[in-house]
Motif scaffolding. Structure first.
Motif, short mmCIF file in Angstrom:
data_model
loop_
_atom_site.label_atom_id
_atom_site.label_comp_id
_atom_site.label_asym_id
_atom_site.label_seq_id
_atom_site.Cartn_x
_atom_site.Cartn_y
_atom_site.Cartn_z
N TYR A 145 -86.52 35.90 22.67
CA TYR A 145 -87.19 36.90 23.05
C TYR A 145 -88.67 36.83 22.98
N MET A 150 -91.02 39.52 25.73
CA MET A 150 -90.62 40.90 24.96
C MET A 150 -91.26 41.12 23.61
N ASP A 151 -91.33 40.05 23.02
CA ASP A 151 -91.88 39.87 21.62
C ASP A 151 -93.19 39.34 21.65
N ARG A 194 -98.99 45.78 30.12
CA ARG A 194 -98.70 46.06 31.37
C ARG A 194 -98.70 44.89 31.98
N SER A 211 -95.30 43.12 31.42
CA SER A 211 -94.10 43.88 32.09
C SER A 211 -93.97 43.19 33.41
N ARG A 212 -95.22 43.10 34.06
CA ARG A 212 -95.17 42.86 35.51
C ARG A 212 -94.76 41.26 35.69
N ARG A 250 -92.75 39.92 33.64
CA ARG A 250 -91.26 39.97 33.46
C ARG A 250 -90.37 40.28 34.73
N ASN A 251 -91.15 41.34 35.26
CA ASN A 251 -90.52 41.96 36.50
C ASN A 251 -90.44 40.83 37.54
N PRO A 262 -85.08 46.51 39.67
CA PRO A 262 -86.18 45.77 39.23
C PRO A 262 -87.07 45.53 40.64
N LYS A 269 -89.09 48.36 41.32
CA LYS A 269 -90.35 48.48 40.54
C LYS A 269 -91.49 47.46 40.89
N ALA A 321 -86.87 45.50 29.70
CA ALA A 321 -86.52 44.13 29.89
C ALA A 321 -86.55 43.87 31.17
N THR A 322 -86.35 44.67 32.30
CA THR A 322 -86.25 44.55 33.61
C THR A 322 -87.86 44.37 34.21
N GLY A 323 -88.82 44.86 33.14
CA GLY A 323 -89.97 44.84 33.81
C GLY A 323 -90.87 46.20 33.95
N PHE A 324 -90.25 47.26 33.32
CA PHE A 324 -90.71 48.64 33.31
C PHE A 324 -91.68 48.48 31.97
N SER A 325 -92.84 49.27 32.25
CA SER A 325 -93.86 49.26 31.09
C SER A 325 -93.67 50.43 30.45
N VAL A 382 -86.58 44.88 22.20
CA VAL A 382 -86.17 43.74 21.51
C VAL A 382 -84.90 44.43 20.24
#
Lengths: 224, 156
Positions: free
Chosen positions: A51, A56-57, A77, A80-81, A83-84, A109, A112, B59-63, B150
């Motif tokens: 993680y 995410m962590d 932000r 997130s981008r 990760r996307n 996804p 997004k 997790a998919t990328g949305f903030s 998480v």
């Protein structure tokens, strides 16, 4: 060395109920096209590590690089981008959005990310479903398909933005041996044919033995 | 013969009207506040129900901001639909009441219930609906934004 993912000196502490160091000086790199599994006893820290690597962590010490760029310290932000765009995640539980169709789940996804038009995304999503042998389920509601099919949809969703690396937290944990073997073969094919890197946490010995490399962990450390 | 000006003669009537208006506004305001709390409650419960979905979006990328936006829009949609339906219902009822016969000595020219169709009332109505749903949505959507993906995923 061109690493898709690199961890340097990662430490992590759990603060509740008591201070406990769960990850100790973890360093390693994953190359392009490498199919890697992480194994270890329960509690050794492998999922915690995953993680952190997934962005995410963000509560850790040390440095994380993805495609050569330093990720540690970036704001939510940007993470997130990232990760996307670059990371596809498959969990033990499928986590599909139940009220949407299979196709809509896979498209999400990509919508997004916004790089392609809706029509192009639909075509690409159908392609991924076809690759996994489930294109006939495209218009079914996500709640109406079997467990093995749901996991394949989750994989299609993880692939939709053509990520650099797929990370999995025991993706075959809830599947019977036939479906688990299926998932493995799909991953293997992607790493060989498309140079996709994979980092999979697993308890499944049979699965791990067939990967390119096994990282073993114990008590928060990587065993060399 | 006694001459009394209209304001003195109607003074009692005026006082009554002022107080009655005050009561009406107070009651309406209270009802709207209650409705607002109802929406706040619904949105809070919705977030608990949707926790898994929020985690997967993140997790998919949305903030976090994206998630907050989703729940805020939900609150505002409730406000717009509810507000418009309320206005239509109010309009319908007031038109009906307008037809009802009503005669009283103190108002010799009135034959049906006097209804004030001032558009300002409708404007106040929809504005209040939107404001109260907006406020009802702020805290729940902020909570949704802060959800730790998480923790939820590993909780499984």
């Amino acid at each position: 060395m061109d690493y898709v993912l690199e961890a340097r000196n990662i430490d992590k502490y759990f603060k509740k109920p008591v201070l406990f160091q769960v990850l100790k000086d973890v360093s390693f790199g994953i190359e392009k096209g490498e199919f890697t599994s992480i194994m270890g006893k329960s509690g050794c820290g492998k999922s915690t590590l995953l993680y952190i690597l997934s962005t995410m962590d963000t509560d850790y010490d040390g440095e994380l690089f993805i495609n050569g760029k330093l990720i540690t310290g970036q704001d939510q932000r940007s993470l997130s981008r990232l990760r996307n765009e670059h990371i596809g995640f498959v969990f033990q539980f499928h986590y599909l959005l139940a009220e949407f169709t299979v196709l809509e789940n896979v498209m999400l996804p990509a919508k997004k990310l916004g790089t392609y038009s809706n029509e192009e995304i639909r075509v690409r999503a159908m392609e991924k479903l076809r690759m996994l042998g489930i294109e006939k389920l495209a218009l079914k509601k996500a709640s109406q398909i079997s467990g093995g099919e749901k996991q394949r949809v989750a994989i299609a969703r993880a692939l939709i933005n053509d990520p650099s690396i797929i990370m999995g937290d025991e993706p075959t944990g809830n599947l019977d041996s036939h479906n688990a073997a299926n998932v493995f073969n799909i991953f293997k094919q992607l790493s060989v044919d498309q140079g996709l890197s994979l980092l999979i946490v697993t308890h499944d010995d049979d699965f791990a033995k067939k990967t390119d490399r096994i990282i073993e962990m114990s008590d928060g450390r990587i065993l060399k | 013969m006694n001459a009394v000006d209209i304001n003195t003669a109607n003074a009692q009537f005026e006082t009554g009207t002022t107080i009655r208006n005050l009561i009406t506004y107070a009651v309406s305001f209270t009802l709207l506040v209650v409705a607002g709390f109802g929406i706040y409650n619904i949105l809070n419960m919705l977030i608990y129900e949707k926790m898994n979905d929020i985690a997967i979006l993140k997790a998919t990328g949305f903030s976090g901001n994206d998630v907050q936006y989703i729940f805020m829009s939900q609150a505002l949609i409730i406000g717009i639909i509810g507000g418009v339906l309320g206005l239509l219902l109010g309009l319908g009822l007031s038109l009906l009441i307008d037809q009802a016969p009503f005669e009283t000595d103190s108002l010799p020219t009135i034959t049906t219930y006097p209804v004030n169709h001032d558009p300002m009332f409708y404007v106040i109505g929809i504005v209040f609906a939107l404001i109260s749903t907006f406020l009802a949505g702020v805290l729940p959507s902020r909570k949704a934004k802060k959800i730790d993906a998480v923790q939820i995923i590993r909780g499984q």
